[in-house]
Design a protein around this motif. Sequence first.
Motif: not given
Length: 317
Positions: A2, A4, A26, A29, A127, A181-182, A185, A188
């Motif tokens: 993931k 960010l 997903e 973000t 998001r 939270d992200y 993860d 990440l």
Amino acid sequence: GKILALSGGVGGAKLLHGLAEELPPEQLTAVVNTADDFDFWDLRICPDLDSNMYALAALNDQDRGWGMEDETWRTMVAMRRLGGETWFQMGDQDLATHLYRSMELRAGKSLTEVTAYMCQHLGVEHRLLPMCEEPVATEVLTDRGTMEFQEYFVRERCQPSVQSLRFRGIEQASLNPAIADYLADSELAAVVICPSNPFLSVDPILSVPGFREALSDSGVPVVAVAPIVAGNAVKGPLGKMMAELDMPASASQVVRYYQQRHGDLIDAYLLDQQDSGLAEDIIQMGVAVTEADTMMTDMAAKRRVATAVLELVEQLT
Ligand code: FO1
Ligand code: CA
Ligand code: CA
């Protein structure tokens, strides 16, 4: 893994749009700067959240960079006729966003919730998270006195010379829990700093209490994309601001600034191919460098830069 992305206004939104085409919701973000936010006509305006939201919804005006495409301005004309304040331009469609947000905030919803709700209705699946819920406001100290950010940027057209910046309210702010939270993860893979203004857009995000700690706890690499190409800001007042702050307006100076102000922040940098000559200097700072054509003039270019960023992430992980 993931991603960010940290994004400010126009430059950030372009890369974010490219990343959103390459990654499913997903896996991407965005944290968006809210220090440009302010009240006008008793409405809550969040320019960077809106620039990113409109870009992902493909509703943004490409030429202006802010607001919606195919806009009309009848409300502004009517307000001018009434003698109201009109230095900040809001299109008739854009006004609905500010009205809706203001109503929902007044009814007790959080900015995160209101943003998610608007995104859902505009078909934006990735998001967008405001950096915090508390109001934070950039104050610009200039040769003509201290002004609020939008007064400096829009009303004064960035003409005053910038001496320093302050993010009023930042000490009382706390990191949006959804961002914490992200960052925690286990999937990440990296944090990407979009080519937004380091002083105006990225510093506020990095300054939210809890952000830097959550970032270093995550242990993931940080990749930044140069917001300066061949000594010129891709958009906005960054080049002018750097000169006023006694810094050379160069892509390598941006890395030096991040490293000086925020510690060993950047692990890798996507440099424009026109700035090859700066690569050595940046590597000396302990930062990995990849070169690419970083100009994002159309959708294909946005995807190309996003792909270069993701390849760089791949190499680091
Ligand atoms: N920028 C301008 O230069 N002039 C405007 O009148 C203006 C109106 C505006 C309305 C809504 C919005 O979301 C953004 C708007 N912007 C305007 C852009 C914005 O204030 C700045 O681009 C960002 O804050 C800097 O990233
Ligand atoms: Ca901005
Ligand atoms: Ca690091």
